[in-house]
Scaffold this active site. Structure first.
Site, short mmCIF file in Angstrom:
data_model
loop_
_atom_site.label_atom_id
_atom_site.label_comp_id
_atom_site.label_asym_id
_atom_site.label_seq_id
_atom_site.Cartn_x
_atom_site.Cartn_y
_atom_site.Cartn_z
N LYS A 1 -15.42 98.23 -14.83
CA LYS A 1 -15.61 99.87 -14.52
C LYS A 1 -15.40 100.44 -15.84
CE LYS A 1 -11.91 102.21 -13.03
NZ LYS A 1 -11.70 103.30 -13.85
N ASN A 2 -14.27 99.99 -16.59
CA ASN A 2 -14.02 101.07 -17.85
C ASN A 2 -14.90 100.61 -18.89
OD1 ASN A 2 -12.13 102.12 -16.38
ND2 ASN A 2 -10.35 100.97 -17.09
N ARG B 1 -12.50 111.25 -13.33
CA ARG B 1 -11.59 111.76 -14.32
C ARG B 1 -12.28 111.37 -15.78
NH1 ARG B 1 -8.02 114.51 -17.06
NH2 ARG B 1 -8.02 113.57 -18.98
N CYS C 1 -4.91 114.57 -12.56
CA CYS C 1 -5.07 113.21 -12.19
C CYS C 1 -3.71 112.71 -11.48
CB CYS C 1 -5.42 112.32 -13.37
SG CYS C 1 -5.24 110.47 -13.26
N ARG D 1 -2.97 114.58 -18.33
CA ARG D 1 -3.97 113.76 -19.09
C ARG D 1 -4.72 114.85 -20.09
NH1 ARG D 1 -6.50 108.95 -15.52
NH2 ARG D 1 -7.14 107.95 -17.47
N ASP E 1 -3.01 99.17 -16.58
CA ASP E 1 -3.81 99.16 -15.15
C ASP E 1 -3.37 98.08 -14.14
OD1 ASP E 1 -6.77 100.35 -16.78
OD2 ASP E 1 -5.21 101.46 -15.99
N ARG F 1 -13.12 103.27 -6.04
CA ARG F 1 -13.45 103.56 -7.32
C ARG F 1 -13.67 102.44 -8.47
NH1 ARG F 1 -9.49 106.39 -9.69
NH2 ARG F 1 -10.97 106.34 -11.34
C1 EPZ Z 1 -8.63 104.72 -20.05
O1 EPZ Z 1 -8.12 105.97 -19.63
C2 EPZ Z 1 -9.08 104.03 -18.83
N1 EPZ Z 1 -10.01 104.55 -17.98
C3 EPZ Z 1 -7.72 104.12 -17.73
O2 EPZ Z 1 -7.85 103.17 -16.65
C4 EPZ Z 1 -6.51 103.27 -18.57
O3 EPZ Z 1 -5.47 103.52 -17.85
C5 EPZ Z 1 -6.46 103.96 -20.00
O4 EPZ Z 1 -7.51 104.08 -20.67
C6 EPZ Z 1 -5.22 103.16 -20.88
O5 EPZ Z 1 -5.62 101.98 -20.94
C7 EPZ Z 1 -11.32 104.33 -18.31
O6 EPZ Z 1 -11.59 103.66 -19.33
C8 EPZ Z 1 -12.24 105.07 -17.56
P1 EPZ Z 1 -6.17 107.28 -22.98
P2 EPZ Z 1 -8.07 107.23 -20.70
O7 EPZ Z 1 -7.09 108.37 -23.53
O8 EPZ Z 1 -9.29 107.01 -21.63
C9 EPZ Z 1 -2.75 110.54 -23.53
C10 EPZ Z 1 -8.05 102.86 -14.38
O9 EPZ Z 1 -7.14 102.58 -13.48
N2 EPZ Z 1 -3.73 111.19 -24.26
O10 EPZ Z 1 -6.03 106.06 -23.76
O11 EPZ Z 1 -7.90 108.36 -20.11
C11 EPZ Z 1 -3.09 110.45 -22.19
O12 EPZ Z 1 -2.53 111.31 -21.53
C12 EPZ Z 1 -7.74 103.91 -15.48
O13 EPZ Z 1 -8.92 102.07 -14.34
C13 EPZ Z 1 -3.51 112.29 -24.98
O14 EPZ Z 1 -2.32 112.83 -24.97
O15 EPZ Z 1 -6.89 106.71 -21.39
C14 EPZ Z 1 -2.32 109.29 -21.86
O16 EPZ Z 1 -0.86 109.37 -21.77
C15 EPZ Z 1 -6.60 104.59 -15.21
N3 EPZ Z 1 -4.66 113.29 -25.35
C16 EPZ Z 1 -2.53 108.36 -22.94
O17 EPZ Z 1 -3.00 109.10 -23.96
C17 EPZ Z 1 -5.94 112.70 -25.49
O18 EPZ Z 1 -6.71 113.65 -26.04
C18 EPZ Z 1 -3.78 107.42 -22.63
O19 EPZ Z 1 -4.86 107.68 -22.38
C19 EPZ Z 1 -6.04 111.59 -24.95
C20 EPZ Z 1 -5.12 110.85 -24.22
#
Ligand code: EPZ
Length: 416
Positions: A22-23, A91, A115, A120, A305, A397
């Site tokens: 998915k990701n 999201r 979320c 996020r 995850d 999802r």
């Molecule tokens: C991706 O989310 C995945 N989703 C998530 O999987 C996964 O948990 C996550 O990466 C971490 O591995 C998809 O790929 C679609 P991040 P993403 O940007 O891109 C903070 C699932 O269950 N952050 O690495 O949103 C954020 O708040 C999902 O399949 C900022 O502060 O993750 C979080 O605490 C859930 N500012 C952390 O970084 C930003 O601009 C990680 O976020 C961006 C992120």
């Protein structure tokens, strides 16, 4: 509202094929805006994939499924805005921002909704796009993005290796003028898969051992056919499902290296894991052992995850396990629902202490998010009696044919 019931106490055993990730497929679908025609193979049938295709169709693309593949024609784009409804459906629709800007030179999208996993923000996405020459005005919950001149390469050092921000930079920079360097970029396999998809379409991207990403912008990408990597989180979930029942399982069509950080944790819980080129075999003990400490980290650390399904396993372990969730602020919502099944979990901020109990019992529980939902199903497989799991749209999802797969391994699962 759909729900499933699971009658626990059956030992799972058998073999499963793992679907596409998915990701990985979501940012790749955003990338199809840049290639004209794309045929994406190993595309899982998930509601998030449908949501991504709805966005592509809204933008003017033709998108249709042919079995396990999706065909996208993106030559005839008609607009560059994504309305609130579509952005809130998923999201990670935020990764369309970089691709729409690269394709259209402007974009108007609503801020992605809240979320279940806590705040996020997308500050890293926006600050990086600004470095690439994008002007961004926030107005009434919308982001108005424009590129006065042309997207230009830049050096971007991320304070945190955000997956989404790294993907948005890659999508915007691959056709920008000049070179982009991303240091402290995310290193998840899904990032490599996006880069490899774009490279197959003619992009010039290099990922160094240390994770630094070098991108030389090219004028044009060309039509492409690509197969998405397997879903390492789906694989980790089924390993936990087999382990919690004292069962055994063989997963095929996986890339075992992608779960290197998961095996030692499962072995500490008493499982035996064997891998070969494209399969993983797990056998487990009657009762899992406790895990001293699970810390979720960016890749190659333990994936956040997989935290929730693994916590279900620890809830019946012969001792106490400790979890530290370093990625998301509130990713323990499943703990309260597991407690309805008799689990003993104390949550203090980002730390959860899981005191293993002898037995869980069936209960009516609510999925609060995708992986939390998988955690409840995992627990229900070991619980005495029947559990009713509601709000399973969360599970749909990210897991294709979840009930069918569990039934094929010997579980008693019914959809209501
Ligand atoms: C991706 O989310 C995945 N989703 C998530 O999987 C996964 O948990 C996550 O990466 C971490 O591995 C998809 O790929 C679609 P991040 P993403 O940007 O891109 C903070 C699932 O269950 N952050 O690495 O949103 C954020 O708040 C999902 O399949 C900022 O502060 O993750 C979080 O605490 C859930 N500012 C952390 O970084 C930003 O601009 C990680 O976020 C961006 C992120």
């Amino acid at each position: 509202m759909s729900k499933i019931t699971i009658e626990g106490g059956r030992r799972l055993s058998g073999e499963l094929a793992i679907h596409g990730a998915k990701n990985a497929v979501l940012p790749i679908l955003a990338g199809t805006l840049l290639t004209g025609r794309s045929v994406i193979h190993n595309c899982p049938a998930l509601s998030d994939v449908t949501a991504a295709c709805n966005i592509l169709t809204y933008l003017g693309c033709a998108a249709h499924r042919e079995g396990g593949s999706i065909v996208i024609e993106s030559d005839a784009l008609t607009c560059c805005d994504i309305p609130d409804g579509l952005m809130r459906e998923m999201r990670s629709s935020v990764v369309f921002l970089g691709a729409v800007i690269a394709r259209c030179g402007s974009a108007r999208v609503s801020l992605p909704g809240g979320c279940e996993l806590g705040p996020r923000p997308i500050d890293l996405h926006l600050s990086s796009l600004r470095k690439l020459g994008v002007e961004i005005l926030e107005d009434h919950g919308y982001l108005n993005c424009s590129v006065p001149e042309q997207l230009r390469g830049a050096s971007i050092s991320l304070p945190f290796p955000s997956v989404g921000a790294t993907e948005n930079i890659i999508l915007a920079a691959c056709m920008a003028k000049g070179d982009t360097v991303i240091s402290n970029a995310a290193r998840e396999p899904e990032i490599e898969d996006l880069a490899s998809f774009l490279k197959t379409a003619g992009a010039d991207i290099h990922i160094k051992e240390n994770g630094t990403i070098y991108i030389s912008g090219v004028e044009k990408l060309h039509p492409v056919e690509y197969s998405v990597i397997p879903d390492r989180i789906e694989a980790a979930t089924y390993l936990c499902c087999a382990a919690i029942t004292g069962g055994e399982i063989r997963l095929r069509d996986v890339i075992p290296e992608h779960l290197t950080s998961v095996y030692p944790v499962l072995e500490e819980a008493g499982c035996t894991v064997q891998t070969d080129q494209s399969s993983i075999r797990l056998t487990s003990l009657e009762r899992p052992r406790p895990i001293r400490m699970v810390r979720t980290m960016p890749y190659p650390g333990f994936p956040t995850d997989a935290q929730s399904p693994l916590m279900a396993l620890s809830s019946i372990a012969s001792g106490t396990s400790v979890y530290v969730e370093n990625i998301f602020e509130s990713r323990y919502k499943h703990a309260g629902e597991l407690a309805r099944m008799g689990a003993r979990i104390k949550v203090e901020g980002r730390v959860a202490v899981v005191e293993g109990v002898d037995k869980l019992h069936g209960a009516t529980v609510v999925c609060t998010d995708l992986r939390g939902g998988a955690s409840l199903c995992t627990a229900a497989l070991a619980a005495q009696g029947v559990s009713e799991i509601t709000h399973i749209h969360h599970i749909e999802r990210g897991y294709q044919d979840f009930e069918k797969n569990l039934s094929s391994l010997g579980a008693v699962v019914k959809r209501i």
